[in-house]
Design a protein around this motif. Structure first.
Motif, PDB file in Angstrom:
ATOM      1  N   PHE A 179      28.795  46.329  38.280  1.00 21.16           N
ATOM      2  CA  PHE A 179      29.213  45.241  39.153  1.00 21.16           C
ATOM      3  C   PHE A 179      30.040  45.778  40.314  1.00 21.16           C
ATOM      4  O   PHE A 179      30.767  46.761  40.178  1.00 21.16           O
ATOM      5  N   SER A 180      29.930  45.108  41.453  1.00 18.30           N
ATOM      6  CA  SER A 180      30.712  45.510  42.622  1.00 18.30           C
ATOM      7  C   SER A 180      32.194  45.251  42.366  1.00 18.30           C
ATOM      8  O   SER A 180      32.548  44.316  41.634  1.00 18.30           O
ATOM      9  N   PRO A 181      33.078  46.068  42.969  1.00 22.81           N
ATOM     10  CA  PRO A 181      34.522  45.836  42.805  1.00 22.81           C
ATOM     11  C   PRO A 181      34.910  44.433  43.262  1.00 22.81           C
ATOM     12  O   PRO A 181      34.442  43.953  44.294  1.00 22.81           O
ATOM     13  N   SER A 182      35.737  43.764  42.480  1.00 22.85           N
ATOM     14  CA  SER A 182      36.184  42.408  42.807  1.00 22.85           C
ATOM     15  C   SER A 182      37.371  42.070  41.923  1.00 22.85           C
ATOM     16  O   SER A 182      37.699  42.794  40.980  1.00 22.85           O
ATOM     17  N   GLU A 183      38.009  40.937  42.223  1.00 21.02           N
ATOM     18  CA  GLU A 183      39.115  40.470  41.383  1.00 21.02           C
ATOM     19  C   GLU A 183      38.632  40.176  39.971  1.00 21.02           C
ATOM     20  O   GLU A 183      39.329  40.466  38.993  1.00 21.02           O
ATOM     21  N   ALA A 184      37.456  39.595  39.857  1.00 20.83           N
ATOM     22  CA  ALA A 184      36.926  39.245  38.544  1.00 20.83           C
ATOM     23  C   ALA A 184      36.646  40.496  37.715  1.00 20.83           C
ATOM     24  O   ALA A 184      36.962  40.555  36.520  1.00 20.83           O
ATOM     25  N   ARG A 185      36.054  41.509  38.355  1.00 23.19           N
ATOM     26  CA  ARG A 185      35.797  42.761  37.629  1.00 23.19           C
ATOM     27  C   ARG A 185      37.115  43.402  37.199  1.00 23.19           C
ATOM     28  O   ARG A 185      37.225  43.902  36.072  1.00 23.19           O
ATOM     29  N   LEU A 240      34.619  34.963  33.820  1.00 22.95           N
ATOM     30  CA  LEU A 240      34.921  36.148  34.635  1.00 22.95           C
ATOM     31  C   LEU A 240      33.670  36.965  34.927  1.00 22.95           C
ATOM     32  O   LEU A 240      33.455  37.418  36.057  1.00 22.95           O
ATOM     33  N   ILE A 241      32.830  37.159  33.920  1.00 21.34           N
ATOM     34  CA  ILE A 241      31.644  37.977  34.152  1.00 21.34           C
ATOM     35  C   ILE A 241      30.635  37.222  35.011  1.00 21.34           C
ATOM     36  O   ILE A 241      29.864  37.833  35.767  1.00 21.34           O
ATOM     37  N   SER A 242      30.659  35.889  34.942  1.00 23.41           N
ATOM     38  CA  SER A 242      29.812  35.085  35.829  1.00 23.41           C
ATOM     39  C   SER A 242      30.232  35.290  37.282  1.00 23.41           C
ATOM     40  O   SER A 242      29.390  35.460  38.175  1.00 23.41           O
TER      41      SER A 242
END
Length: 400
Positions: free
Chosen positions: A380-386, A118-120
């Motif tokens: 980190f930029s907003p995203s599904e993973a974040r 996820l962090i990748s």
């Protein structure tokens, strides 16, 4: 530097027990509440553990619940698994570990690999190194990062297996025949070493000296942490000799936080991210691991249907904090009051601890680390993973 030296350190980890590294900074009890209130979460954010992990797996496009299955189902370990059946009817811890691979893998065993993936994905490729754009990425994650996630899980699984080695001098007749327990120890050592050998081989194939150094140092931390955990556990019968909260924090980071923190950092190194991003990933891994461990320690005290017959660890976070608030004399008085015919009444002691400040302080400490993990994600930029990484924090800091 070549890969030979760090790989040699990694493969010999069981024999290396150097002095403790410098302690990481942790807040005192008086400063936790002053560091800001709990951030909470959106009403639409999933907080049930199974739901959080299920949705996270969809985001990384990889069934992490079976991440180490390829190695676990190899011919070598399949043969070992057949031998483990001989331990049925004994109390050897290897049986419990083996059951966990099947029944509880979604809850604990695969968390570390999932976080690495996820962090990748949340960090993405490095904008400073155009060579990263040529990497083989699937679902926004490089193949080398997926390999690292699997290596992290193999190391963690090997540690769980090795922790199942029994101290034969402390056996009881109810544990099972001595020869069976000796056999179980041999199987635990053999299978754990096999998993570590596969991890070493996988690290070599990554061909990144810094990543090997990071994972090797994490393994050294694990060895030191488990060694000191075993030392304190051995003293648990001598209730007059308990650890303080500062010692607990240092040991917990070494034995539970170092592997995830340094694996997250290593994932950023594989994507050629700079030192600042690597440090951010390290902080998230460190604090989410600490929060997860405290959440686990709290379960006997916050579960509505906690079994009165189950003993809890006297060196767990809420118990250690309870002792800190009471002071040694009052703690020893409570221990004496909870003893009956020379045995400790854990049900009575649990109620005594719940009536003090240790449980609420442990919840505050859990949420402190959760806040620090969320702060790290702001880079980190907003995203599904974040969002998935945030939801993991929300899940391990939820107690109602």
């Amino acid at each position: 530097m070549s890969l030979q030296q760090p790989l040699l350190r990694l493969s010999r980890y069981l024999g290396v027990l150097g002095p403790l590294r410098r302690p990481w900074w942790f807040p005192s009890l008086n400063t936790i509440s002053a560091l800001g209130s709990w951030r909470g979460h959106s009403s639409r954010s999933p907080t049930h553990w199974n739901q959080v992990l299920s949705e996270a797996e969809k985001i990384v496009g990889y069934p992490t619940s079976f991440m180490s299955l390829r190695c676990l189902l190899s011919d070598e370990l399949s043969n070992i698994a057949m031998q483990v059946r001989k331990l049925v009817g004994t109390q050897h811890p290897l049986l419990t570990t083996a059951r966990g691979f099947v029944h509880d893998s979604r809850h604990n065993l695969q968390l570390r690999g999932l976080v690495v993936l996820l962090i990748s994905k949340a960090a993405g490729p490095s904008s400073m190194d155009t060579s990263c754009q040529n990497y083989d990425a699937v679902s926004g994650i490089y193949s080398c990062q997926r390999s690292l996630a699997e290596i992290t899980e193999l190391i963690h699984t090997a540690l769980l297996v090795h922790r199942g080695i029994v101290n034969l001098s402390e056996l009881k007749s109810s544990d099972g025949p001595l020869k069976d327990m000796q056999f179980g120890n041999k199987i635990a050592i053999l299978s754990g070493d096999f998993l570590l050998a596969n991890a070493c081989n996988g690290l070599a194939l990554l061909q990144n000296t810094k990543v090997v150094e990071l994972i090797a140092s994490a393994l050294m931390d694990l060895v030191q942490g488990v060694y000191h955990e075993n030392s304190t556990s051995a003293k648990e019968n001598d209730i007059t000799d308990n650890i303080g909260i500062s010692t607990w924090k240092e040991q917990t980071f070494l034995s539970h936080g170092a592997l995830l923190a340094k694996s997250c950092q290593a994932a950023m190194e594989l994507a050629k991210h700079n030192a600042e991003i690597q440090s951010t990933a390290f902080r998230y891994g460190k604090h989410v691991a600490m929060s997860h461990k405290i959440h686990s320690d709290l379960q006997p005290f916050v579960k509505e249907k906690a079994s009165d017959t189950v003993a809890f660890n006297l060196n767990s976070a809420p118990v250690v904090l309870h002792q800190e608030f009471l002071g040694r004399d009052l703690w020893m008085k409570q221990i004496r009051e909870a003893q009956e015919k020379g045995r400790l009444d854990y049900a009575k002691l649990r109620e005594t601890i719940k009536a003090g400040k240790g449980v609420t302080s442990a919840i505050d400490l859990c949420r402190y680390h959760g806040n620090k993990a969320l702060e790290a994600l702001e880079s980190f930029s907003p995203s599904e993973a974040r969002s998935a990484l945030e939801n993991i924090v929300f899940a391990v800091t939820r107690f109602s």
